[in-house]
Design a protein around this motif. Structure first.
Motif, PDB file in Angstrom:
ATOM      1  N   ASN A 196      37.783  22.075  45.868  1.00  0.00           N
ATOM      2  CA  ASN A 196      36.955  22.516  46.995  1.00  0.00           C
ATOM      3  C   ASN A 196      37.489  23.756  47.696  1.00  0.00           C
ATOM      4  N   ASP A 197      38.584  24.288  47.216  1.00  0.00           N
ATOM      5  CA  ASP A 197      39.135  25.494  47.840  1.00  0.00           C
ATOM      6  C   ASP A 197      38.196  26.674  47.605  1.00  0.00           C
ATOM      7  N   LYS A 198      37.998  27.494  48.633  1.00  0.00           N
ATOM      8  CA  LYS A 198      37.046  28.600  48.548  1.00  0.00           C
ATOM      9  C   LYS A 198      37.705  29.965  48.387  1.00  0.00           C
ATOM     10  N   ILE A 199      39.013  30.015  48.401  1.00  0.00           N
ATOM     11  CA  ILE A 199      39.703  31.304  48.248  1.00  0.00           C
ATOM     12  C   ILE A 199      40.269  31.455  46.843  1.00  0.00           C
ATOM     13  N   ILE A 200      41.040  30.478  46.396  1.00  0.00           N
ATOM     14  CA  ILE A 200      41.751  30.583  45.122  1.00  0.00           C
ATOM     15  C   ILE A 200      40.931  30.044  43.953  1.00  0.00           C
ATOM     16  N   THR A 201      40.329  28.880  44.111  1.00  0.00           N
ATOM     17  CA  THR A 201      39.654  28.230  42.977  1.00  0.00           C
ATOM     18  C   THR A 201      38.550  29.103  42.358  1.00  0.00           C
ATOM     19  N   PRO A 202      37.657  29.763  43.158  1.00  0.00           N
ATOM     20  CA  PRO A 202      36.667  30.645  42.519  1.00  0.00           C
ATOM     21  C   PRO A 202      37.308  31.762  41.713  1.00  0.00           C
ATOM     22  N   LEU A 203      38.433  32.299  42.217  1.00  0.00           N
ATOM     23  CA  LEU A 203      39.129  33.364  41.521  1.00  0.00           C
ATOM     24  C   LEU A 203      39.723  32.862  40.202  1.00  0.00           C
ATOM     25  N   GLY A 219      42.316  40.239  48.793  1.00  0.00           N
ATOM     26  CA  GLY A 219      41.938  40.560  47.416  1.00  0.00           C
ATOM     27  C   GLY A 219      41.545  39.315  46.633  1.00  0.00           C
ATOM     28  N   GLN A 220      42.288  38.227  46.836  1.00  0.00           N
ATOM     29  CA  GLN A 220      41.945  36.965  46.165  1.00  0.00           C
ATOM     30  C   GLN A 220      40.552  36.491  46.571  1.00  0.00           C
ATOM     31  N   PHE A 221      40.281  36.540  47.873  1.00  0.00           N
ATOM     32  CA  PHE A 221      38.972  36.100  48.367  1.00  0.00           C
ATOM     33  C   PHE A 221      37.851  36.964  47.785  1.00  0.00           C
ATOM     34  N   ASN A 222      38.038  38.267  47.807  1.00  0.00           N
ATOM     35  CA  ASN A 222      36.978  39.173  47.337  1.00  0.00           C
ATOM     36  C   ASN A 222      36.712  39.007  45.845  1.00  0.00           C
ATOM     37  N   ARG A 223      37.772  38.908  45.039  1.00  0.00           N
ATOM     38  CA  ARG A 223      37.576  38.802  43.584  1.00  0.00           C
ATOM     39  C   ARG A 223      37.001  37.443  43.208  1.00  0.00           C
ATOM     40  N   GLY A 224      37.352  36.409  44.007  1.00  0.00           N
ATOM     41  CA  GLY A 224      36.844  35.086  43.685  1.00  0.00           C
ATOM     42  C   GLY A 224      35.406  34.865  44.100  1.00  0.00           C
ATOM     43  N   ASN A 225      34.995  35.494  45.218  1.00  0.00           N
ATOM     44  CA  ASN A 225      33.672  35.227  45.765  1.00  0.00           C
ATOM     45  C   ASN A 225      32.686  36.377  45.603  1.00  0.00           C
ATOM     46  N   TYR A 226      33.180  37.577  45.419  1.00  0.00           N
ATOM     47  CA  TYR A 226      32.306  38.740  45.228  1.00  0.00           C
ATOM     48  C   TYR A 226      32.790  39.568  44.033  1.00  0.00           C
ATOM     49  N   PRO A 227      32.848  38.962  42.847  1.00  0.00           N
ATOM     50  CA  PRO A 227      33.421  39.668  41.691  1.00  0.00           C
ATOM     51  C   PRO A 227      32.590  40.865  41.235  1.00  0.00           C
ATOM     52  N   ASP A 228      31.305  40.889  41.581  1.00  0.00           N
ATOM     53  CA  ASP A 228      30.425  41.960  41.095  1.00  0.00           C
ATOM     54  C   ASP A 228      30.204  43.062  42.112  1.00  0.00           C
ATOM     55  N   ASN A 229      30.871  43.017  43.251  1.00  0.00           N
ATOM     56  CA  ASN A 229      30.573  43.986  44.309  1.00  0.00           C
ATOM     57  C   ASN A 229      31.595  45.107  44.441  1.00  0.00           C
ATOM     58  N   ASP A 230      32.650  45.090  43.638  1.00  0.00           N
ATOM     59  CA  ASP A 230      33.649  46.163  43.654  1.00  0.00           C
ATOM     60  C   ASP A 230      34.195  46.413  45.067  1.00  0.00           C
ATOM     61  N   LEU A 231      34.443  45.341  45.803  1.00  0.00           N
ATOM     62  CA  LEU A 231      34.995  45.501  47.148  1.00  0.00           C
ATOM     63  C   LEU A 231      36.466  45.889  47.067  1.00  0.00           C
ATOM     64  N   VAL A 232      36.861  46.816  47.915  1.00  0.00           N
ATOM     65  CA  VAL A 232      38.242  47.302  47.949  1.00  0.00           C
ATOM     66  C   VAL A 232      38.751  47.194  49.374  1.00  0.00           C
ATOM     67  N   HIS A 233      40.004  46.765  49.535  1.00  0.00           N
ATOM     68  CA  HIS A 233      40.590  46.719  50.868  1.00  0.00           C
ATOM     69  C   HIS A 233      41.687  47.772  50.968  1.00  0.00           C
ATOM     70  N   LYS A 234      41.714  48.481  52.095  1.00  0.00           N
ATOM     71  CA  LYS A 234      42.676  49.560  52.310  1.00  0.00           C
ATOM     72  C   LYS A 234      43.341  49.369  53.667  1.00  0.00           C
ATOM     73  N   LEU A 235      44.411  50.122  53.887  1.00  0.00           N
ATOM     74  CA  LEU A 235      45.196  49.977  55.112  1.00  0.00           C
ATOM     75  C   LEU A 235      45.356  51.326  55.796  1.00  0.00           C
ATOM     76  N   VAL A 236      45.112  51.345  57.119  1.00  0.00           N
ATOM     77  CA  VAL A 236      45.382  52.516  57.951  1.00  0.00           C
ATOM     78  C   VAL A 236      46.380  52.096  59.013  1.00  0.00           C
ATOM     79  N   GLU A 237      47.460  52.840  59.145  1.00  0.00           N
ATOM     80  CA  GLU A 237      48.493  52.518  60.128  1.00  0.00           C
ATOM     81  C   GLU A 237      48.379  53.461  61.318  1.00  0.00           C
ATOM     82  N   LEU A 238      48.253  52.899  62.523  1.00  0.00           N
ATOM     83  CA  LEU A 238      48.240  53.671  63.765  1.00  0.00           C
ATOM     84  C   LEU A 238      49.561  53.438  64.491  1.00  0.00           C
TER      85      LEU A 238
END
Length: 890
Positions: free
Chosen positions: A684-691, A801-820
């Motif tokens: 029932n895990d929604k972050i790792i198991t779909p991935l 990244g785990q959440f995005n690849r497991g739940n939105y594998p077809d959307n090419d979502l990318v996460h980036k970091l900006v430091e202030l």
């Protein structure tokens, strides 16, 4: 000679023009009698300062021309100071407050030896700064002015009145009363004295000095006041007389007697409003609401009055009747009409926004009940029933003006069911098409987005080209009698109707699986409504009603532990026996739940928070070992933590980290064993198991290649585990988010939740126009702002990244970091529109606690357009945007 011509050709004529302008202004100026009038006939100070050209006015322009002529051509006359004062006053009245202030400043400095000129110049300079909303600076000017005014025997009325206006803005009413009393005694201008006397009475009423307020309203009533002021003085004196003497019934009769006078016809709405205020003061809230509604119905030109009546009904439903859905509708109506400079405007909008949460969930219940009731019918009757419900019902209205007024006066219009009471919210009937709150919600959403748009071609465009306007006129036949092709309209309506009918037919829960899913939607909606009543509105009684209704309809639902625990808490103090009953249910039926542990151990919450910090810190240590490629240590730490905390929400993430470490050091069979173990242990895990399921599919499709590798996973970027050769990044257009993906979980009530850090913001009454824009963009980001620049966010980004690849594998979502300087912004890119970003936000927000490996009180999340994101340069800008986001998108 220059003195003679300057005085009689220019100064005298300019003063005549100025008097004529002020008289015309008095005829056109609209006062708001629901708050203290302004001392002068000036506009409200500008909250958001915008520099605009002054208004064009021949009288004022002539005054400016005459003043400039004196300065340029009569420079040896004794009237140069008067000329500068005329230039300042004319610019002030044109709205050029900054220019006016400069003229008055020059006059005060240059002619400081002339006490009267100095004080008048300082008085007008203070007024200019008040209009610019520079209240602190204006206050200092008035301090200087009043010190000098002690030596002035005459012409002191206006400086005192200006200072009184400042005290009113500062809500220092008692000081304003003393200043106004002195100003009235000193003034020689009759209409000015009457206006100030009315304001004095208003302030005295606010300060509960009812005897003096009544006496002064009666003085205004007997004076030569303008009719509207006379009417309100009469209205207020009736109200105060009743309060002073206790003649409550007589007050109502006297107020209603005003309606018999034809001169008061335009003020009918205000009379009914005052009657409503009377009943509200007597705690007769039902009668009060009836009169507020009459006020709305009779309101034809006074939009402020209509908004106040809407507001009173909203407050009654919110505070007295506990009908939050109905309150939401009236708050919406209030916000649409009320001026944005109304003192409590922002809070009204926020109330309406919060109550939308309830309305949405009541709509879900109504919709699902409707679908289930139709699904129970014989197959042959379902389609006809759907058509019957979706076919608009005609309503005959004899009064041609009634329909136009109704949409404004009635927050439940349009689509009211003909067989229901129009004052009912429909909550007692969960059938969707009889639920006024649910149906009118769509109408309110439309108006919120589009405003009052006419039904016509290109209705989405508020500004059109001349060609579009011409085409529309030609298509209509002529402007006075527009015609449309009935066949085309009917065909389009038929298509829309058929599409809607098919949508409802497809949504009918006709199988046990679909019925179970429909019931779960109802269960979750009830549970979320009750939690909102309990946690956000602090209405335990209303929460209990909903919890009990949920138990009655679904006694074996999946939220039983949380419901029993909530009822145990809510009944504490009021009904100890019931509280103890639900306590026993929690402890006996769910002994291993966090709720039972919290009951048996009062320090459980603190221990749980400490435990979560330990688990997060341990995960960060394991992830650091992974980054360093110390895979043996990763496996050991993962095993230790899974054994120590087997039921913790991070257990699947430990198992995944272990699996990847095994894949880096072993062949594919060992990796498959670990992955299969994850899907078995954590289904029932929604972050790792779909991935992991996605990984297994890929490995199965490329099994031969994997078997040839010396280790299952080649050593690529540790933040992006790959199973084939890593290709070069390819820029692609963002794909629409699938709204069917719904992986958000419901937050359990009363669980310890860390509160976000309150970031300090500067409080400045002169709030500048926002640098952020609501203009539609083609790129949106979902941002997580971590308010600590010293933390390492690698493990948190890994979780995203785990959440995005497991739940939105077809959307090419990318996460980036900006430091202030003080913050770190993780942003997920990109979404094609705001709606897609909201769908993503809804799916991830329930899992952020497990994704983010940092304390929950130091991060916030929001949606932002690419253009606005580029303006986030520091914490102050982030705080400004979060407030902007709340006011415009939530």
């Amino acid at each position: 000679m220059q003195n003679l011509t300057a005085r009689y050709n220019y100064i005298y004529n300019s003063n005549v023009l100025l008097t004529e302008y002020n008289e015309s202004l008095a005829q056109s100026y609209v006062d708001n009698y629901e708050k203290p009038l302004s001392v002068y006939l000036d506009p409200e100070p500008q909250v958001n300062l915008t520099l605009t050209p002054g208004i064009a006015n021949k009288q004022l322009d002539d005054i400016i021309s005459k003043g400039q002529t004196i300065i340029n051509d009569k420079s040896y006359s004794n009237y140069i100071d008067d000329a500068y004062m005329l230039l300042g006053k004319a610019n002030y009245l044109k709205g050029n407050y900054f220019i006016a202030s400069e003229y008055f400043d020059y006059t005060a400095k240059t002619y400081s030896s002339n006490l009267k000129t100095f004080i008048m110049a300082m008085n007008w300079k203070a007024r200019s700064q008040m209009e610019l909303n520079n209240m602190g600076y204006a206050d200092k000017i008035m301090d200087t002015m009043l010190r000098a005014a002690d030596e002035l025997k005459k012409d002191i009325a206006e400086p005192l009145a200006t200072t009184a206006q400042m005290r009113i803005y500062q809500k220092r009413n008692k000081e304003a009363i003393l200043l106004l009393e002195s100003a009235i005694a000193s003034s020689t201008e009759k209409q000015q004295r009457i206006r100030w006397l009315f304001i004095l009475a208003q302030l005295q009423e606010k300060e509960n000095n009812l005897q003096d307020a009544y006496a002064n309203f009666k003085k205004v009533e007997k004076s030569n006041a303008p009719f509207e002021m006379y009417f309100h003085a009469n209205l207020n004196s009736i109200k105060l007389k009743a309060l002073l003497s206790g003649e409550q019934l007589n007050k109502e009769q006297q107020l209603l007697a005003l309606l018999k006078d034809d001169k008061n016809f335009d003020y009918t709405d205000q009379v009914y409003y005052q009657v409503g205020e009377l009943f509200s003061a007597q705690d007769s809230f039902v009668k009060a609401e009836e009169n507020y509604k009459k006020s709305i119905q009779k309101s034809s030109r006074n939009q402020n009055q209509k908004a106040l009546s809407y507001l009173r009904i909203a407050d009654l439903n919110f505070n007295k009747f506990n009908n939050y859905v109905k309150a939401k509708l009236y708050y919406d109506s209030t916000a649409m009409i009320l001026p944005k400079n109304f003192p409590d405007y922002d809070n009204i909008v926020k109330k309406a926004t919060n109550l939308q949460y309830l309305t949405d969930r009541y709509t879900i219940i109504s919709n699902e009940d409707t679908l289930q009731s139709i699904a129970k019918l014989p197959v042959t009757e379902r389609e006809a029933k759907v058509k019957a419900f979706l076919t608009p019902k005609a309503e005959v209205i004899n009064d041609p003006g009634a329909l136009n007024n109704r949409s404004i006066n009635d927050p439940f219009f349009p689509n009211q069911n003909l067989n229901t009471d129009p004052t009912s919210t429909g909550l007692g009937n969960t059938f969707y098409f009889n639920n006024n709150a649910a149906i009118s919600n769509g109408f309110a959403d439309f108006k919120k987005r589009w405003g009052n748009r006419q039904l016509e071609d290109n209705w989405r465009q508020s500004v059109r080209s001349s060609a579009q306007e011409n085409n529309q006129v030609l298509a209509a036949g002529n402007l006075a009698n527009p015609t449309t092709l009935a066949s085309d309209t009917g065909a389009q309506a038929g298509k829309d109707q058929a599409s809607l009918e098919k949508q409802y037919m497809d949504a009918l829960p006709v199988t046990p699986t679909l019925l179970e899913a429909s019931n779960q939607k109802i269960i979750d909606a009830y549970f979320e409504i009750a939690s909102f009543y309990q946690q956000e509105l602090n209405s335990k009684a209303e929460a209990n009603k909903v919890y009990l209704e949920l138990l009655k309809r679904f006694p074996d639902n999946n939220h039983l532990a949380a419901i029993y625990y909530s009822l145990y808490l809510n009944y504490q103090g009021s009904e100890p026996a019931k509280s103890d009953e639900y306590k026993q249910l929690v402890v006996t039926k769910f002994p291993n739940s966090n709720f039972a542990k919290a009951i048996l151990d009062p320090s459980f919450s603190a221990k749980q928070s400490q435990l979560e910090n330990v688990v997060n810190n341990n995960y960060n240590l394991a992830f650091d070992a992974y980054i360093k490629k110390d895979y043996i240590n990763v496996v050991n730490q993962a095993n230790e933590n899974i054994t120590a905390y087997p039921d913790n929400d991070l257990a699947p993430q430990y198992a995944y980290l272990k699996a990847i470490a095994v894949g880096r050091t072993s062949k594919v069979d060992a990796l498959l064993t670990e992955f299969n173990s994850i899907t078995t242990l954590y289904p029932n895990d929604k972050i790792i198991t779909p991935l992991v399921k996605d990984h297994l599919k890929y490995i199965e499709a490329n099994l031969d290649e994997f078997k040839q590798r010396p280790v299952a996973l080649v050593d690529f970027d540790p933040n992006e585990p790959r199973f084939v050769d890593q290709g070069k990044p390819v820029t692609t257009q963002p794909k629409p988010i699938n709204p069917d993906i719904n992986v958000a979980t419901v937050t359990k009530p009363n669980e310890p939740v860390a509160k976000p850090i309150e970031k300090p913001t500067d409080v400045n009454p002169a709030k500048p126009t926002s640098i952020f824009s609501t203009v539609t963009s083609d790129t949106y980001y979902y941002v997580i702002d971590v308010a600590d620049a010293t933390l390492t966010l690698s493990s948190s980004r890994f979780g995203i990244g785990q959440f995005n690849r497991g739940n939105y594998p077809d959307n090419d979502l990318v996460h980036k970091l900006v430091e202030l300087d003080n913050d770190q912004l993780i942003y997920i890119t990109s979404f094609v529109d705001l709606e897609d970003a909201k769908i993503y936000e809804e799916s991830i927000k329930g899992h952020l606690k497990n994704i983010m490996k940092v304390p929950a009180n130091i991060y916030k999340s929001f949606i932002i357009s690419k253009e606005n994101f580029e303006k986030l340069t520091d914490r102050q800008r982030i705080n400004e945007y979060i407030e902007f986001y709340k006011n415009n998108y939530q």
